[in-house]
Design a protein around this motif. Structure first.
Motif, mmCIF file in Angstrom:
data_model
loop_
_atom_site.group_PDB
_atom_site.id
_atom_site.type_symbol
_atom_site.label_atom_id
_atom_site.label_comp_id
_atom_site.label_asym_id
_atom_site.label_seq_id
_atom_site.Cartn_x
_atom_site.Cartn_y
_atom_site.Cartn_z
ATOM 1 N N ALA A 78 35.450 97.603 16.039
ATOM 2 C CA ALA A 78 36.109 98.818 15.653
ATOM 3 C C ALA A 78 37.432 98.873 15.630
ATOM 4 N N PRO A 79 37.969 99.550 14.764
ATOM 5 C CA PRO A 79 39.730 99.311 14.689
ATOM 6 C C PRO A 79 39.940 100.040 16.154
ATOM 7 N N SER A 80 39.309 100.848 16.763
ATOM 8 C CA SER A 80 39.699 101.474 18.140
ATOM 9 C C SER A 80 39.836 100.481 18.959
ATOM 10 N N ASP A 101 35.394 96.400 11.465
ATOM 11 C CA ASP A 101 34.099 96.933 10.640
ATOM 12 C C ASP A 101 34.673 98.090 9.776
ATOM 13 N N ALA A 102 35.318 97.556 8.563
ATOM 14 C CA ALA A 102 35.822 98.327 7.812
ATOM 15 C C ALA A 102 35.883 97.753 6.444
ATOM 16 N N ALA A 105 42.563 101.863 10.278
ATOM 17 C CA ALA A 105 41.862 103.099 10.674
ATOM 18 C C ALA A 105 42.490 104.480 9.866
ATOM 19 N N GLN A 163 35.502 103.202 6.944
ATOM 20 C CA GLN A 163 35.197 102.879 8.273
ATOM 21 C C GLN A 163 33.580 102.383 8.311
ATOM 22 N N GLY A 164 33.511 101.405 9.190
ATOM 23 C CA GLY A 164 32.164 101.256 9.494
ATOM 24 C C GLY A 164 31.542 100.496 8.432
ATOM 25 N N SER A 165 32.053 99.768 7.581
ATOM 26 C CA SER A 165 31.250 99.437 6.361
ATOM 27 C C SER A 165 30.231 98.139 6.705
ATOM 28 N N GLU A 217 35.655 108.200 1.749
ATOM 29 C CA GLU A 217 37.067 108.013 1.616
ATOM 30 C C GLU A 217 37.340 107.715 0.061
#
Lengths: 517, 356
Positions: free
Chosen positions: B48-50, B124-125, B198, B203-205, B329
């Motif tokens: 994840a970007p985080s 994950d995007a 982010a 997100q999360g694709s 988005e």
């Protein structure tokens, strides 16, 4: 006296044979159990079917057989094959034999290499052929494998490099070392074509024994005739060709049955449903040939892309087991199979099958004893037949190529199950000799040639490109033995290609003609 | 971070095929490529970007060319690692992660193979969460993020890095470059930081593709309640079930265009028409638009729930037409001009579906 042809079909259960005259009439037919060594079955069927005939009238013999298909499915008698791919530096991210089932990979694939070579979409070379690497690879293969499969990027459009590689391998390993070149085997799609070429090379031994078995059976019966094998698309290859391209025979069973059905019924456009003991196969004939599947075809778990009839199979046959579940009735998908002759209620058995239902419902007669069906209620019969009719309706809807009505030809031992009336079907026909439709299909097969290439319409125009493809297909058919006076084009498929400049279009053309006498 | 397993990969292939909305290239070749890369280079993590340095550089990678050519000129590897390395040296910075530009079709999987080779995670995007035919058709374009500097490479070592004024020009330049480079090439564009992804990415694709595929797989196995669960997860709906009664295909300007007409199973007076340009773009019932781009139209085989690609559509197929709302988005200013019906030349208004 007109000349005669023999057609033999070796299936999983039965070996059938017919003798057919020039008008397409059946002179003799026989059906016997397939033997453990199929050559014995062929010899037996042959001697039965020609009994009492004037042998000098017989001019040709055609064989359709499941030997190569069974060899792959059972992983038996397959030869070790080395793989030479001409494509580097492209394609290195996927090695030959990727995604093969492990057991088949172990049984078949030996050393594999990707060397410099191959073509771009515009016909230029990806790289010059890396001849030195091929010679070194050949030395490594000596004594290790029985055959070599050669594939090359864009070989369907340009096969000079494959031919050159073949020459180099012959120089290193001897002119009679078995080599299979991908452009002779399959169509566009490098990995699928390569897979088919590897399988093809692994079948050389099986093909050799089938063909020599067939030919010695013919000679043993004093028949000095031309011999052919039927291929997946229902056309013929000479026995010599079949030894080089056995993979092209693995789907010939259903095709022969469909083409035989069509010729027995004397119509060229129809649906065909072949109902056996366990399953019903539905296909469609367009201009006398099965429509081919556009989806990737798996053979023994390996993805390939060669020509195969578009078939839908469902679990519906004379031996399908019928069960009551509350107010409903469930049919199959399990079946008593060929044991229907002993296990069905009408034959004194204890299992309610679709043959019992068909008898009580008035569709089947003369098979067993209808009086043994007292315990079967009319409601069960009507529910089961309703299910059968729905399945046949769905099969026919899924297969039809247009909204207009067309006839349906019913063949096979379970064909009595097919209702007389199906929506969208003009008439249901069950021809005489329908139970040997597959051997008949082999006997009447013709020679063919095909082309599968990418053309750019912007350069020469669509008509000119299509004319070129028709010409090439016609020439190929004549090379396969078709009478030049009677070659016809049976299929032209154009698939436009996205992102390709110059209106790129993939064109597939097939030409077919009767054998030149 | 989460390691991508081989089971995930199978689910992802199915999810990616569905998100290809009939196009996007056959993921089969890409899947073989990923398997070999995992074998040769080891596993890949999805991050994840985080979980990454917000200032770290992320580079995208995709295949660009013609699907039929790619089926003959199978990927080599260096055309993909090559574009990433070239853009990285042009920018003077090493990437911390790889990103798919398009989670839909074969481009969902190519970044995994590259990430394995370079020893990097996949973020994950993405920028579409479906397939679209052109480089500028991304949520990044809506956010004003340039597609360039970008790079295109072939398998032989030919690499170009270029700068363009707009994302539309980027599409044109890249497309003409690949015609000279064999039509089976790697491309890297939209270089940006983890923070930008982010802020502006979908997100999360990757996880979405896996989860979608997993649920569709359950439908295909015939598990009870699976179809409802699949539809619930995708916020999707079956709009039409019927049989294909007409199919027209043609090619113009490099696009495979066409129309497919489906007749309803139970009411023959109802028909659905679907317009195709590489992907399925518009679904109309009795002339009235029902599902419109950028929402997703998917044609599933009625019997086995397998997504049907536009090349394999055939007369007589029995199908379910389902609509999935596009990633949330997408819903921002400029969406319709970029990827709405009019952007593809249809004089049709967008019909919003699902969500809020």
């Amino acid at each position: 006296m007109s000349r005669l042809r023999i057609g033999i079909d070796v299936g999983g259960t039965n070996t059938d044979a017919v003798v057919v005259d020039e008008e397409g009439s059946v002179i003799a037919s026989t059906k016997s159990a397939t033997t453990l060594n199929p050559s014995d079955g062929i010899a037996k069927a042959l001697s039965e079917v020609i009994e009492g005939l004037d042998k000098s009238r017989i001019s040709q013999a055609m064989l359709g057989t499941t030997h190569p298909a069974n060899a792959i499915i059972q992983r038996k008698s397959l030869q070790k094959v080395a793989v030479l791919r001409l494509a580097a530096p492209s394609s290195l991210a996927i090695r030959p034999g990727a995604a093969w089932p492990r057991d088949l990979h172990e049984a078949v694939i030996g050393p594999a290499i990707i060397v410099g070579g191959g073509y771009e979409y515009d016909g230029t070379e990806i790289a010059p052929l890396e001849e030195k690497a091929i010679r070194e690879f050949a030395k490594k293969c000596k004594g290790v494998v029985s055959a070599i499969a050669v594939s090359c990027a864009f070989a369907p459009a340009n096969y000079d490099q494959e031919l050159r590689a073949g020459v180099i391998l012959a120089e290193e390993l001897g002119a009679d070392f078995p080599v299979s070149l991908s452009h002779q085997v399959g169509q566009i799609g490098l990995l699928e074509r390569e897979n088919a070429t590897i399988l093809n090379a692994s079948l050389f031994g099986v093909a050799q024994s089938v063909v020599t078995g067939f030919q010695s059976a013919l000679i043993g019966h004093g028949l000095k005739v031309d011999s052919f094998l039927t291929q997946n698309d229902g056309t013929l290859m000479t026995a010599d060709e079949a030894m080089r391209l056995p993979i092209l025979t693995v789907g010939s069973g259903p095709t022969n049955s469909m083409r035989g059905a069509c010729a027995l019924a004397k119509i060229s456009d129809a649906l065909v449903i072949d109902v056996g003991g366990t399953s019903a196969d539905c296909g469609i004939l367009v201009d006398g040939f099965p429509r081919e599947s556009s989806a990737a075809i798996e053979v023994g778990g390996v993805r390939t892309n060669f020509r195969m009839p578009d078939l839908i199979s469902i679990g519906l046959g004379g031996g399908s087991i019928v069960r009551q579940a509350g107010d409903a009735v469930e049919v199959g998908p399990d079946s008593v199979g060929y044991k229907v002759i002993t296990e069905a209620l009408i034959n004194g058995g204890e299992t309610l099958t679709l043959s019992d239902i068909s008898t009580k419902g008035g569709r089947l007669s003369g098979f067993g004893d209808a009086s043994k069906l007292g315990g079967v209620s009319d409601e069960v019969v009507s529910l089961a037949l309703k299910w059968v009719d729905e399945q046949i309706q769905i099969l026919s809807d899924r297969m039809k190529a247009s909204r207009s009505e067309m006839p349906l030809i019913a063949v096979g031992g379970g064909s009595h199950l097919i209702p007389k009336k199906v929506n969208g079907i003009s008439e249901v026909i069950t021809p005489k000799y329908h139970s040997v439709a597959n051997a008949f299909g082999a006997a009447i097969a013709e020679a063919s040639g095909t082309v599968d290439r990418v053309y750019r319409y912007a350069e020469q125009g669509r008509e000119k490109c299509l004319e070129d493809a028709r010409q090439l297909a016609t020439e190929a058919a004549i090379r396969s033995g078709a009478d030049p006076e009677n070659v016809r084009i049976t299929a032209v498929i154009e698939v436009p290609m996205s992102y390709l400049p110059g209106q790129g279009c993939r064109v597939q053309v097939k030409a077919v003609g009767p054998l030149a006498v | 971070m989460r390691e991508l397993t081989l089971d995930d990969l199978d689910d992802m292939v199915l999810g990616a095929t569905l998100l290809g909305t009939g196009g996007g290239g056959d993921p089969y070749i890409a899947r073989l490529m990923v398997r070999q890369a995992l074998e040769d280079y080891g596993s890949v993590n999805i991050a994840a970007p985080s979980e990454l340095d917000p200032d770290g550089l992320v580079l995208t990678v995709a295949v660009i060319g013609a699907p039929t050519v790619i089926s003959e000129k199978v990927p080599a590897g260096p055309e993909f690692s090559g574009v990433v390395n070239a853009l990285s040296s042009y920018l003077g910075k090493k990437p911390v992660a790889i990103m798919p530009i398009e989670v839909g079709g074969m481009n969902t999987l190519i970044p995994i193979a590259v990430a394995a080779e370079l020893g990097l995670p996949v973020i994950d995007a993405d920028s579409m969460r479906r397939a679209f035919p052109q480089i500028e058709m991304t949520v990044f374009t809506l956010a004003g993020i340039p597609a360039s500097p970008m790079s295109v490479a072939d398998e032989k070592g030919n690499v170009m890095v270029f700068q363009t004024t707009t994302n539309q020009v980027a599409e044109k330049l890249a497309r003409s470059a690949v015609m000279q480079l064999g039509l089976a090439n790697g491309i890297s564009c939209y270089p940006m930081t983890v923070q930008q992804i982010a802020d502006f990415g979908i997100q999360g694709s990757m996880t979405y593709a896996v989860e979608l595929g997993k649920r569709l797989m359950a439908v295909q196995r015939g598990e009870s309640g699976a179809y409802d669960e699949f539809l619930r997860f995708a916020e999707a709906k079956i709009y039409f079930s019927g049989k294909i009664i007409d199919l027209d295909r043609r090619t113009t300007d490099g696009f495979a265009k066409g129309t497919v007409v489906i007749e309803h199973f139970t009411d023959p007076n109802r028909t659905m028409r679907i317009e195709i340009q590489n992907e399925l773009l518009i679904a109309l019932e009795d002339g009235k638009p029902i599902i419109t781009t950028p929402d997703l139209i998917c044609i599933l085989d009625h019997e086995n729930a397998q997504p049907i690609t536009t090349e394999t559509l055939a007369y007589g197929q029995r199908v379910d037409v389902i609509g999935l709302p596009c990633a949330p988005e997408w819903h921002q200013e400029g969406m319709l001009d970029l990827v709405g019906p009019k952007a593809f030349g249809y004089d049709i208004e967008y019909v919003k579906m699902g969500g809020n």
